[in-house]
Design a protein around this motif. Structure first.
Motif, PDB file in Angstrom:
ATOM      1  N   ALA A 132     -33.284  -7.301  -1.622  1.00 61.16           N
ATOM      2  CA  ALA A 132     -33.678  -8.718  -1.665  1.00 61.16           C
ATOM      3  C   ALA A 132     -32.477  -9.664  -1.713  1.00 61.16           C
ATOM      4  O   ALA A 132     -31.463  -9.366  -2.337  1.00 61.16           O
ATOM      5  CB  ALA A 132     -34.554  -8.980  -2.879  1.00 61.16           C
ATOM      6  N   ALA A 135     -33.012 -14.788  -5.504  1.00 62.59           N
ATOM      7  CA  ALA A 135     -34.170 -15.680  -5.579  1.00 62.59           C
ATOM      8  C   ALA A 135     -33.732 -17.143  -5.614  1.00 62.59           C
ATOM      9  O   ALA A 135     -34.456 -18.025  -5.166  1.00 62.59           O
ATOM     10  CB  ALA A 135     -35.020 -15.343  -6.805  1.00 62.59           C
ATOM     11  N   PRO A 140     -37.162 -12.321  -1.230  1.00 65.61           N
ATOM     12  CA  PRO A 140     -37.885 -11.620  -2.297  1.00 65.61           C
ATOM     13  C   PRO A 140     -39.403 -11.665  -2.111  1.00 65.61           C
ATOM     14  O   PRO A 140     -40.106 -10.704  -2.426  1.00 65.61           O
ATOM     15  CB  PRO A 140     -37.462 -12.357  -3.571  1.00 65.61           C
ATOM     16  CG  PRO A 140     -36.188 -13.032  -3.229  1.00 65.61           C
ATOM     17  CD  PRO A 140     -36.245 -13.328  -1.767  1.00 65.61           C
ATOM     18  N   GLN A 141     -39.933 -12.783  -1.578  1.00 65.93           N
ATOM     19  CA  GLN A 141     -41.377 -12.919  -1.384  1.00 65.93           C
ATOM     20  C   GLN A 141     -41.893 -11.884  -0.382  1.00 65.93           C
ATOM     21  O   GLN A 141     -42.990 -11.346  -0.540  1.00 65.93           O
ATOM     22  CB  GLN A 141     -41.743 -14.321  -0.886  1.00 65.93           C
ATOM     23  CG  GLN A 141     -41.266 -15.443  -1.763  1.00 65.93           C
ATOM     24  CD  GLN A 141     -39.818 -15.866  -1.471  1.00 65.93           C
ATOM     25  OE1 GLN A 141     -39.023 -15.166  -0.853  1.00 65.93           O
ATOM     26  NE2 GLN A 141     -39.460 -17.045  -1.972  1.00 65.93           N
ATOM     27  N   GLU A 180     -42.047  -8.579  -2.129  1.00 58.73           N
ATOM     28  CA  GLU A 180     -43.159  -8.579  -3.083  1.00 58.73           C
ATOM     29  C   GLU A 180     -44.469  -8.271  -2.371  1.00 58.73           C
ATOM     30  O   GLU A 180     -45.285  -7.485  -2.858  1.00 58.73           O
ATOM     31  CB  GLU A 180     -43.233  -9.915  -3.818  1.00 58.73           C
ATOM     32  CG  GLU A 180     -44.399 -10.029  -4.783  1.00 58.73           C
ATOM     33  CD  GLU A 180     -44.418  -8.948  -5.856  1.00 58.73           C
ATOM     34  OE1 GLU A 180     -45.529  -8.533  -6.254  1.00 58.73           O
ATOM     35  OE2 GLU A 180     -43.340  -8.508  -6.282  1.00 58.73           O
ATOM     36  N   ARG A 186     -44.495  -4.569  -1.629  1.00 65.63           N
ATOM     37  CA  ARG A 186     -44.758  -3.766  -2.850  1.00 65.63           C
ATOM     38  C   ARG A 186     -46.228  -3.863  -3.267  1.00 65.63           C
ATOM     39  O   ARG A 186     -46.811  -2.891  -3.725  1.00 65.63           O
ATOM     40  CB  ARG A 186     -43.844  -4.197  -3.992  1.00 65.63           C
ATOM     41  CG  ARG A 186     -42.373  -4.042  -3.711  1.00 65.63           C
ATOM     42  CD  ARG A 186     -41.975  -2.597  -3.433  1.00 65.63           C
ATOM     43  NE  ARG A 186     -40.580  -2.528  -3.049  1.00 65.63           N
ATOM     44  CZ  ARG A 186     -40.098  -1.750  -2.098  1.00 65.63           C
ATOM     45  NH1 ARG A 186     -40.893  -0.943  -1.429  1.00 65.63           N
ATOM     46  NH2 ARG A 186     -38.828  -1.748  -1.803  1.00 65.63           N
ATOM     47  N   ARG A 187     -46.826  -5.042  -3.112  1.00 69.11           N
ATOM     48  CA  ARG A 187     -48.256  -5.189  -3.436  1.00 69.11           C
ATOM     49  C   ARG A 187     -49.111  -4.317  -2.531  1.00 69.11           C
ATOM     50  O   ARG A 187     -50.037  -3.648  -2.984  1.00 69.11           O
ATOM     51  CB  ARG A 187     -48.684  -6.659  -3.304  1.00 69.11           C
ATOM     52  CG  ARG A 187     -48.632  -7.428  -4.588  1.00 69.11           C
ATOM     53  CD  ARG A 187     -49.436  -8.733  -4.558  1.00 69.11           C
ATOM     54  NE  ARG A 187     -49.384  -9.478  -3.325  1.00 69.11           N
ATOM     55  CZ  ARG A 187     -48.481 -10.412  -3.030  1.00 69.11           C
ATOM     56  NH1 ARG A 187     -47.538 -10.708  -3.903  1.00 69.11           N
ATOM     57  NH2 ARG A 187     -48.516 -11.056  -1.878  1.00 69.11           N
TER      58      ARG A 187
END
Length: 177
Positions: free
Chosen positions: A43, A46, A127-128, A131, A134-135
């Motif tokens: 990543a 942020a 990072p989004q 994420e 990963r979800r």
């Protein structure tokens, strides 16, 4: 179709873009991402770095692939207050200079041994985006597999593909990323 079984060949930034597109389009079928190492990009920070500008002293960096890889790791370890992304940013400005100090055999060795690790740290993702990935993994819709893809055969129901790990997967489509 949204319920088809997919194989993504690759886990780099292009594959990450495909994962986001599939999610936006409401894809519900299982997706397997396969690459040699099974590593997704790391990543980006942020938030922007507000600390002092980092300048690395590359004049005393080792001139071997092994030494250079360890030197880069030490640059990160020796600055625990500085995000590793900032260290890589400072390193980026010096890459050509470092590369020029390596003999041809050491360059080849670096590429064979450290290129995948370098690439996931150098070619980073928001990072989004990670994420979301990963979800989807946590929900069971996406699985990441390490190992080279070595063969495939057509079946009445689609394709069977297998990798160096010997695991066979049944898929409807292969997306090369």
């Amino acid at each position: 179709p949204a319920d088809h079984r997919l194989l993504l060949v690759g886990t780099g930034l292009t594959a990450l873009d495909l994962v986001q597109s599939l999610r936006r389009q409401g894809h519900r079928g299982p997706v397997v991402a396969r690459s040699r190492h099974g590593w997704w990009p790391k990543a980006h920070l942020a938030q922007s770095w507000t600390g002092p500008k980092l300048v690395l002293d590359v004049d005393h960096a080792p001139q071997t692939a092994e030494g250079l890889a360890e030197w880069v790791r030490e640059q990160v370890r020796s600055r625990p207050e500085v995000p590793w992304q900032v260290v890589f940013g400072a390193l980026r400005a010096q890459v050509n200079r470092l590369w020029a100090t390596l003999e041809s055999a050491e360059r080849d060795h670096f590429l064979r041994t450290y290129r995948p690790e370098w690439e996931v740290h150098r070619h980073r993702a928001p990072p989004q985006s990670l994420e979301l990935l990963r979800r989807w993994e946590a929900e069971g819709g996406l699985r990441t597999v390490a190992g080279e893809l070595v063969g495939s055969r057509a079946t009445a129901g689609g394709l069977v593909v297998w990798g160096t790990d010997g695991v066979e997967l049944e898929v409807d489509h292969i997306l090369v990323a």
